[in-house]
Design an enzyme around this catalytic site. Structure first.
Site, PDB file in Angstrom:
ATOM      1  N   ASP A   1       0.856  -1.180   0.000  1.00  0.00           N
ATOM      2  CA  ASP A   1       0.000   0.000   0.000  1.00  0.00           C
ATOM      3  C   ASP A   1       0.894   1.232   0.000  1.00  0.00           C
ATOM      4  O   ASP A   1       1.857   1.291   0.760  1.00  0.00           O
ATOM      5  CB  ASP A   1      -0.866  -0.014   1.265  1.00  0.00           C
TER       6      ASP A   1
ATOM      7  N   ASP B   1      -3.106   4.628  -2.363  1.00  0.00           N
ATOM      8  CA  ASP B   1      -4.181   5.175  -1.556  1.00  0.00           C
ATOM      9  C   ASP B   1      -4.577   6.579  -2.034  1.00  0.00           C
ATOM     10  O   ASP B   1      -3.698   7.440  -2.192  1.00  0.00           O
ATOM     11  CB  ASP B   1      -3.677   5.255  -0.098  1.00  0.00           C
TER      12      ASP B   1
ATOM     13  N   GLU C   1      -6.256   3.690  -6.102  1.00  0.00           N
ATOM     14  CA  GLU C   1      -7.561   3.745  -5.473  1.00  0.00           C
ATOM     15  C   GLU C   1      -8.236   4.946  -6.135  1.00  0.00           C
ATOM     16  O   GLU C   1      -7.922   6.098  -5.835  1.00  0.00           O
ATOM     17  CB  GLU C   1      -7.455   3.953  -3.963  1.00  0.00           C
TER      18      GLU C   1
ATOM     19  N   HIS D   1     -11.148  -3.556   2.696  1.00  0.00           N
ATOM     20  CA  HIS D   1     -11.107  -3.169   4.110  1.00  0.00           C
ATOM     21  C   HIS D   1     -11.918  -1.908   4.402  1.00  0.00           C
ATOM     22  O   HIS D   1     -12.088  -1.550   5.566  1.00  0.00           O
ATOM     23  CB  HIS D   1      -9.655  -2.948   4.525  1.00  0.00           C
TER      24      HIS D   1
HETATM   25  O1  TEU Z   1      -9.633   5.263   1.705  1.00  0.00           O
HETATM   26  C1  TEU Z   1      -9.952   6.426   1.043  1.00  0.00           C
HETATM   27  C2  TEU Z   1     -11.326   6.753   0.979  1.00  0.00           C
HETATM   28  O2  TEU Z   1     -11.763   7.291   0.024  1.00  0.00           O
HETATM   29  C3  TEU Z   1     -12.153   6.526   2.164  1.00  0.00           C
HETATM   30  O3  TEU Z   1     -12.874   7.660   2.338  1.00  0.00           O
HETATM   31  C4  TEU Z   1     -13.040   5.444   1.955  1.00  0.00           C
HETATM   32  O4  TEU Z   1     -13.814   5.668   0.817  1.00  0.00           O
HETATM   33  C5  TEU Z   1     -13.945   5.416   3.119  1.00  0.00           C
HETATM   34  O5  TEU Z   1     -13.193   5.317   4.259  1.00  0.00           O
HETATM   35  C6  TEU Z   1     -14.838   4.288   3.030  1.00  0.00           C
HETATM   36  O6  TEU Z   1     -15.497   4.238   4.210  1.00  0.00           O
HETATM   37  C7  TEU Z   1      -8.280   5.068   1.905  1.00  0.00           C
HETATM   38  C8  TEU Z   1      -8.030   3.799   2.667  1.00  0.00           C
HETATM   39  O7  TEU Z   1      -8.430   2.712   1.889  1.00  0.00           O
HETATM   40  C9  TEU Z   1      -8.705   3.904   3.986  1.00  0.00           C
HETATM   41  O8  TEU Z   1      -8.616   2.712   4.704  1.00  0.00           O
HETATM   42  C10 TEU Z   1      -8.049   5.017   4.743  1.00  0.00           C
HETATM   43  O9  TEU Z   1      -8.700   5.212   5.957  1.00  0.00           O
HETATM   44  C11 TEU Z   1      -8.071   6.325   3.950  1.00  0.00           C
HETATM   45  O10 TEU Z   1      -7.680   6.142   2.600  1.00  0.00           O
HETATM   46  C12 TEU Z   1      -7.106   7.304   4.535  1.00  0.00           C
HETATM   47  O11 TEU Z   1      -5.802   6.903   4.257  1.00  0.00           O
END
Ligand code: TEU
Length: 566
Positions: free
Chosen positions: A111, A213, A267, A342
């Site tokens: 990641d 991310d 992402e 996740h």
């Molecule tokens: O998620 C990014 C994100 O867009 C989040 O808002 C996600 O859509 C939301 O939490 C869904 O409930 C990434 C990671 O995958 C996430 O685990 C992290 O918390 C976040 O970035 C911050 O790094």
């Protein structure tokens, strides 16, 4: 590609790549396996389960962040990019994990969290310390003499406010996520150089790529104008895809990615069918793949974070969406497909039916969808068992900063807490984060200590050991279907055509390559359903079906999935 038997005939017209042919398996380190009994998963735990991962038939492991971190957002708040979180182990453990994966012919994708760091990262500690510190411009600061900056929404902030006032230097800093996750200033070439250097550090160790991310957030309009009147809660639209994003990604590709045989996946928050090509077309020299949010946003109230739309999702909308995304990459670029990760609830609860009567069938049906689309599947650990949402009743059961802050925000502003808790049973991220269910011993065999997040009580029947012994289990269905896919390139590169589009119950499509045809029939309902595909099923061979007594006709049993071949 690693250690798989493959059909390699007639593929000249197709640009083959290992990451197009791979199945990616996502491991969430906190929840996978705890080796030292502290209740939190760790690297030694993952190492002890490498034979299990190999037995699935997957090719690539995507590991959520394992870097040094205060761990307030489960590793997405990094304080040292080149060290391992001590609760997860050491760099030596990491090296043996990587070696263990490679020895088994598996690849490892890390990641990459570079929109923000932890506020404990030495860069931020320096940056905060004075306005003239050399690291000041590593982050976005707004001097308070200029007045209060215009409101920007923040995920994970109790006040939903992305600017935090810091009295030390009488200035505000920007954090799109928690206030402990300040956003890096990518305008600063030193930031970019430092990140690229860090990426080379991991690639030189031998890692096989990165999942990036919230990468569309790295470039921002640094004048930070007020959000326009048409904003309507859609912050992503105004935060993502800043003016220099593609310039930065091209630099990253030139200086780092292109120098290794690695894969990259964004992402793709805020990415639409109109903008997707800018990220992934080979001639753009940026990234290989992205995963969009449109699929997982179906059935959610637009502009309202995590609010479930009454009435559920219509299958026709689901089908249209995935067909649309397939057509986007018909000529150029390459897609991905996922139903859980996740940040999402469990796939079977959200998209199938977790009622005990239908859980296994609908879970296998969804697995069939994921492994038969023209896209690289991203499969989330635990979904191969048909793990379900835990559906906590009380806020005190949750551990996720997102749920806890949303709750506090609603409480402060007089929102409806009952509705919130109801929706969280469907949408909360902790549903997808409960410990992996290994066996029917205490704590599902995840830990000998107290698990950091409650184990789903259904582990007594839903677990890897029990399912491993049952030839009809979700787990063995997943393994079997992966082998079927691997033996036929048509599943990877074959043209996708949707059939019987208006059918409200059944998703049907063909995949075709070099004279070979695959037909996929998926009943998304708990009722018998008829599909009109105009094919003579009697003359096709049935590759797999989730029922012990397949229908073999166009009348599908509840949640039946059937895959035919000509
Ligand atoms: O998620 C990014 C994100 O867009 C989040 O808002 C996600 O859509 C939301 O939490 C869904 O409930 C990434 C990671 O995958 C996430 O685990 C992290 O918390 C976040 O970035 C911050 O790094």
């Amino acid at each position: 590609m690693t250690a798989v038997t493959q059909d390699t005939t007639h593929t000249d017209s197709i640009q083959r790549k290992w990451w197009k042919e791979a199945v990616v398996y996502q491991v969430y380190p906190m929840s996978f396996k705890d080796a030292d009994g502290d209740g939190i998963g760790d690297l030694k735990g993952i190492i002890s389960k490498l034979d299990y991962i190999k037995s699935l038939g997957v090719d690539v492991v995507w590991l959520n962040p394992v870097y040094q971190s205060p761990n307030r957002d489960n590793g997405y708040d990094i304080s040292n990019y080149e060290a391992i979180m001590s609760r997860f182990g050491t760099m030596a453990d990491f090296d043996s994990l990587l070696a263990g994966l490679h020895r088994r012919g598996l690849k490892l994708v890390m990641d990459l969290v570079v929109n923000h760091t932890s506020d404990q990262h030495p860069w931020f500690v320096q940056s905060r310390s004075s306005r003239s510190n050399p690291y000041r411009n590593f982050y976005h600061w707004w001097d308070a003499e200029r007045g209060k900056p215009a409101h920007r929404y923040s995920f994970f902030d109790v006040n939903n406010e992305a600017w935090k006032y810091d009295s030390l230097t009488h200035a505000y800093y920007l954090h799109y996520f928690g206030d402990f996750q300040p956003d890096l200033n990518w305008e600063n070439p030193q930031v970019r150089d430092s990140i690229f250097q860090m990426m080379r550090f991991w690639l030189d160790k031998g890692v096989d790529g990165f999942r990036m991310d919230v990468i569309p957030f790295i470039s921002k309009d640094t004048t930070f104008p007020p959000l326009p009147p048409q904003y309507n809660g859609d912050f992503v639209k105004y935060y993502a895809n800043g003016p220099h994003l593609h310039e930065y990604l091209r630099d990253m590709n030139r200086d780092v990615l292109s120098r290794y045989d690695c894969m990259s996946v964004a992402e793709g928050i805020g990415v639409t069918t109109a903008t997707a090509h800018d990220f992934v077309d080979a001639d753009r020299h940026e990234l290989n793949m992205l995963y969009h949010f449109e699929g997982v946003s179906l059935g959610m109230v637009p502009g309202k974070f995590k609010e479930v739309q009454p009435g559920g999702v219509r299958l026709v909308d689901f089908k249209n969406l995935y067909s649309k995304w397939d057509s986007v990459f018909e000529q150029k670029g390459w897609g991905t497909v996922y139903l859980g990760n996740h940040d999402q609830p469990r796939m079977v609860t959200r998209w199938g039916n977790d009622d005990p009567q239908w859980r296994a069938l609908s879970s296998k049906m969804l697995t069939t969808f994921l492994l038969t689309m023209r896209a690289t599947p991203y499969y989330y650990a635990g979904d191969e068992l048909g793990m379900t949402n835990i559906k906590f009743n009380r806020i005190s059961d949750y551990r996720d900063v997102e749920s806890l802050n949303m709750y506090d925000h609603l409480k402060k502003t007089g929102g409806n807490l009952q509705e919130f808790l109801r929706d969280q049973k469907i949408t909360a991220r902790d549903n997808g984060r409960t410990p992996f269910q290994w066996n029917n011993s205490r704590n599902a065999g995840f830990t000998t200590g107290t698990p950091w997040l409650r184990v789903n009580p259904n582990y007594l029947t839903i677990n890897a050991e029990t399912e491993g012994k049952d030839s009809t289990s979700c787990l063995n269905y997943f393994r079997k279907l992966i082998q079927i896919r691997k033996q036929r390139l048509v599943f990877v590169y074959g043209k996708y055509t949707e059939l019987d589009k208006d059918n409200p119950s059944v998703y049907a499509y063909t995949r075709e390559l070099d004279g070979k045809t695959i037909l996929v029939l998926l009943n998304f309902t708990a009722n018998t359903a008829e599909v009109n595909v105009g094919n003579d099923l009697a003359h096709a061979s049935l590759l797999i079906d989730n029922y012990p007594h397949p229908s073999r006709t166009n009348l599908l049993q509840p949640y039946e999935a059937a895959v035919y071949e000509w």
